[in-house]
Design a protein around this motif. Structure first.
Motif, PDB file in Angstrom:
ATOM      1  N   THR A  14       0.851  -1.185   0.000  1.00  0.00           N
ATOM      2  CA  THR A  14       0.000   0.000   0.000  1.00  0.00           C
ATOM      3  C   THR A  14       0.889   1.239   0.000  1.00  0.00           C
ATOM      4  O   THR A  14       2.075   1.191   0.355  1.00  0.00           O
ATOM      5  CB  THR A  14      -0.895   0.022   1.240  1.00  0.00           C
ATOM      6  N   GLU A  15       0.317   2.374  -0.375  1.00  0.00           N
ATOM      7  CA  GLU A  15       1.081   3.616  -0.359  1.00  0.00           C
ATOM      8  C   GLU A  15       1.523   3.963   1.055  1.00  0.00           C
ATOM      9  O   GLU A  15       2.627   4.503   1.262  1.00  0.00           O
ATOM     10  CB  GLU A  15       0.240   4.755  -0.944  1.00  0.00           C
ATOM     11  N   ALA A  16       0.670   3.647   2.032  1.00  0.00           N
ATOM     12  CA  ALA A  16       1.026   3.920   3.423  1.00  0.00           C
ATOM     13  C   ALA A  16       2.254   3.111   3.825  1.00  0.00           C
ATOM     14  O   ALA A  16       3.154   3.618   4.509  1.00  0.00           O
ATOM     15  CB  ALA A  16      -0.147   3.605   4.344  1.00  0.00           C
ATOM     16  N   ARG A  17       2.300   1.851   3.411  1.00  0.00           N
ATOM     17  CA  ARG A  17       3.437   1.007   3.747  1.00  0.00           C
ATOM     18  C   ARG A  17       4.698   1.474   3.018  1.00  0.00           C
ATOM     19  O   ARG A  17       5.796   1.474   3.596  1.00  0.00           O
ATOM     20  CB  ARG A  17       3.135  -0.454   3.400  1.00  0.00           C
ATOM     21  N   LYS A  18       4.549   1.916   1.789  1.00  0.00           N
ATOM     22  CA  LYS A  18       5.705   2.445   1.051  1.00  0.00           C
ATOM     23  C   LYS A  18       6.274   3.681   1.760  1.00  0.00           C
ATOM     24  O   LYS A  18       7.492   3.844   1.871  1.00  0.00           O
ATOM     25  CB  LYS A  18       5.307   2.793  -0.379  1.00  0.00           C
ATOM     26  N   THR A  19       5.381   4.538   2.223  1.00  0.00           N
ATOM     27  CA  THR A  19       5.814   5.726   2.950  1.00  0.00           C
ATOM     28  C   THR A  19       6.541   5.341   4.226  1.00  0.00           C
ATOM     29  O   THR A  19       7.566   5.930   4.586  1.00  0.00           O
ATOM     30  CB  THR A  19       4.602   6.612   3.283  1.00  0.00           C
ATOM     31  N   GLU A  20       6.012   4.333   4.907  1.00  0.00           N
ATOM     32  CA  GLU A  20       6.637   3.862   6.140  1.00  0.00           C
ATOM     33  C   GLU A  20       8.036   3.294   5.864  1.00  0.00           C
ATOM     34  O   GLU A  20       8.980   3.553   6.622  1.00  0.00           O
ATOM     35  CB  GLU A  20       5.751   2.784   6.780  1.00  0.00           C
ATOM     36  N   ILE A  21       8.168   2.547   4.781  1.00  0.00           N
ATOM     37  CA  ILE A  21       9.467   1.977   4.419  1.00  0.00           C
ATOM     38  C   ILE A  21      10.464   3.092   4.097  1.00  0.00           C
ATOM     39  O   ILE A  21      11.618   3.052   4.519  1.00  0.00           O
ATOM     40  CB  ILE A  21       9.327   1.015   3.225  1.00  0.00           C
ATOM     41  N   ARG A  22      10.020   4.078   3.351  1.00  0.00           N
ATOM     42  CA  ARG A  22      10.893   5.207   3.020  1.00  0.00           C
ATOM     43  C   ARG A  22      11.382   5.899   4.301  1.00  0.00           C
ATOM     44  O   ARG A  22      12.548   6.277   4.413  1.00  0.00           O
ATOM     45  CB  ARG A  22      10.153   6.209   2.131  1.00  0.00           C
ATOM     46  N   ARG A  23      10.507   6.037   5.261  1.00  0.00           N
ATOM     47  CA  ARG A  23      10.881   6.693   6.520  1.00  0.00           C
ATOM     48  C   ARG A  23      11.846   5.816   7.316  1.00  0.00           C
ATOM     49  O   ARG A  23      12.783   6.326   7.939  1.00  0.00           O
ATOM     50  CB  ARG A  23       9.627   6.985   7.343  1.00  0.00           C
ATOM     51  N   GLU A  24      11.638   4.506   7.316  1.00  0.00           N
ATOM     52  CA  GLU A  24      12.548   3.594   8.009  1.00  0.00           C
ATOM     53  C   GLU A  24      13.946   3.665   7.393  1.00  0.00           C
ATOM     54  O   GLU A  24      14.952   3.689   8.109  1.00  0.00           O
ATOM     55  CB  GLU A  24      12.009   2.163   7.937  1.00  0.00           C
ATOM     56  N   ILE A  25      13.990   3.684   6.075  1.00  0.00           N
ATOM     57  CA  ILE A  25      15.278   3.801   5.385  1.00  0.00           C
ATOM     58  C   ILE A  25      15.944   5.131   5.745  1.00  0.00           C
ATOM     59  O   ILE A  25      17.151   5.190   6.002  1.00  0.00           O
ATOM     60  CB  ILE A  25      15.083   3.692   3.856  1.00  0.00           C
ATOM     61  N   ALA A  26      15.160   6.202   5.766  1.00  0.00           N
ATOM     62  CA  ALA A  26      15.703   7.523   6.077  1.00  0.00           C
ATOM     63  C   ALA A  26      16.317   7.560   7.464  1.00  0.00           C
ATOM     64  O   ALA A  26      17.433   8.068   7.667  1.00  0.00           O
ATOM     65  CB  ALA A  26      14.601   8.581   5.955  1.00  0.00           C
ATOM     66  N   ARG A  27      15.624   7.026   8.444  1.00  0.00           N
ATOM     67  CA  ARG A  27      16.142   7.037   9.806  1.00  0.00           C
ATOM     68  C   ARG A  27      17.409   6.189   9.925  1.00  0.00           C
ATOM     69  O   ARG A  27      18.361   6.570  10.621  1.00  0.00           O
ATOM     70  CB  ARG A  27      15.068   6.536  10.778  1.00  0.00           C
TER      71      ARG A  27
END
Length: 218
Positions: A14-27
């Motif tokens: 889902t787009e929400a999960r993609k956003t969450e993954i992007r944030r995890e990678i960023a951190r």
């Protein structure tokens, strides 16, 4: 006659999960950049920190420096939302105070220590500096749209464009000022207490920067 083949494999994210993954990678990228430097950090290390392959990391971001984009962008989105919600006829000080009391937080996005560490790195890491400046460059049209909507003017009105540029420059200067003040506050025997004071200063600095930029915005 053969039966139609059904879809196999994992369901699409889902787009929400993609956003969450992007944030995890960023951190994960920020943690590695701070602890060992940008040059020594690899895509494999960033991926490993969040249980992903380097190939997956590169599907989300074109370079290791760009991995931090979500953390920069979250603060920008919070400011754009603030400008859209700033009621006509209400002073900027009143709007900021109400937003802070509501718990939204003028800085928005990631925690302040993460923002401070990341912004400090932009002074010594050209790749991160480019991402930082690009984020603000892309933010300016969003600020212009928000201010235009508030003023009932076209988004390409020159007055709106100039005001958006003023807000943009003021915000970047304020966050950079805070980040370097925080660096010094983290030193010494009273680091924790001084750090709290520095965090409080972020709100005060942003208030001041926005107030200066808002002069003439009614």
């Amino acid at each position: 006659m053969t039966a139609p083949r059904g879809r196999t494999g994992r369901p699409p994210l889902t787009e929400a999960r993609k956003t969450e993954i992007r944030r995890e990678i960023a951190r994960a990228a920020v943690d590695l950049f701070v602890s060992q430097g940008v040059t020594s950090t690899t895509g494999e290390q960033i991926g490993r920190a969040v249980g992903l392959s380097a190939r997956t990391v590169w599907r989300y971001f074109p370079s290791k420096e760009s991995c931090v984009t979500p953390l920069f962008s979250e603060g920008i989105h919070a400011i754009a939302a603030f400008l859209r919600e700033w009621p006509s006829g209400q002073s900027l000080q009143e709007a900021v105070d109400r937003w802070l009391v509501a718990g939204t937080g003028i800085a928005g996005g990631p925690d302040r220590s993460t923002v401070g560490a990341l912004v400090r790195l932009t002074r010594t890491e050209p790749g991160l500096r480019a991402v930082w400046l690009q984020t603000y460059d892309e933010a300016e049209p969003a600020f212009a749209r928000a201010l235009a909507e508030r003023a009932g003017l076209p988004a390409d009105d020159l007055r709106v464009t100039i005001r958006a540029a003023m807000f943009n420059a003021a915000l970047r200067a304020a966050v950079e000022h805070y980040a370097w003040r925080e660096q010094y506050a983290l030193r010494g025997d009273h680091a924790q207490g001084e750090r709290t004071a520095a965090e409080t200063e972020l709100e005060a600095t942003l208030r001041q920067a926005l107030a200066v930029a808002s002069e003439g915005v009614k």
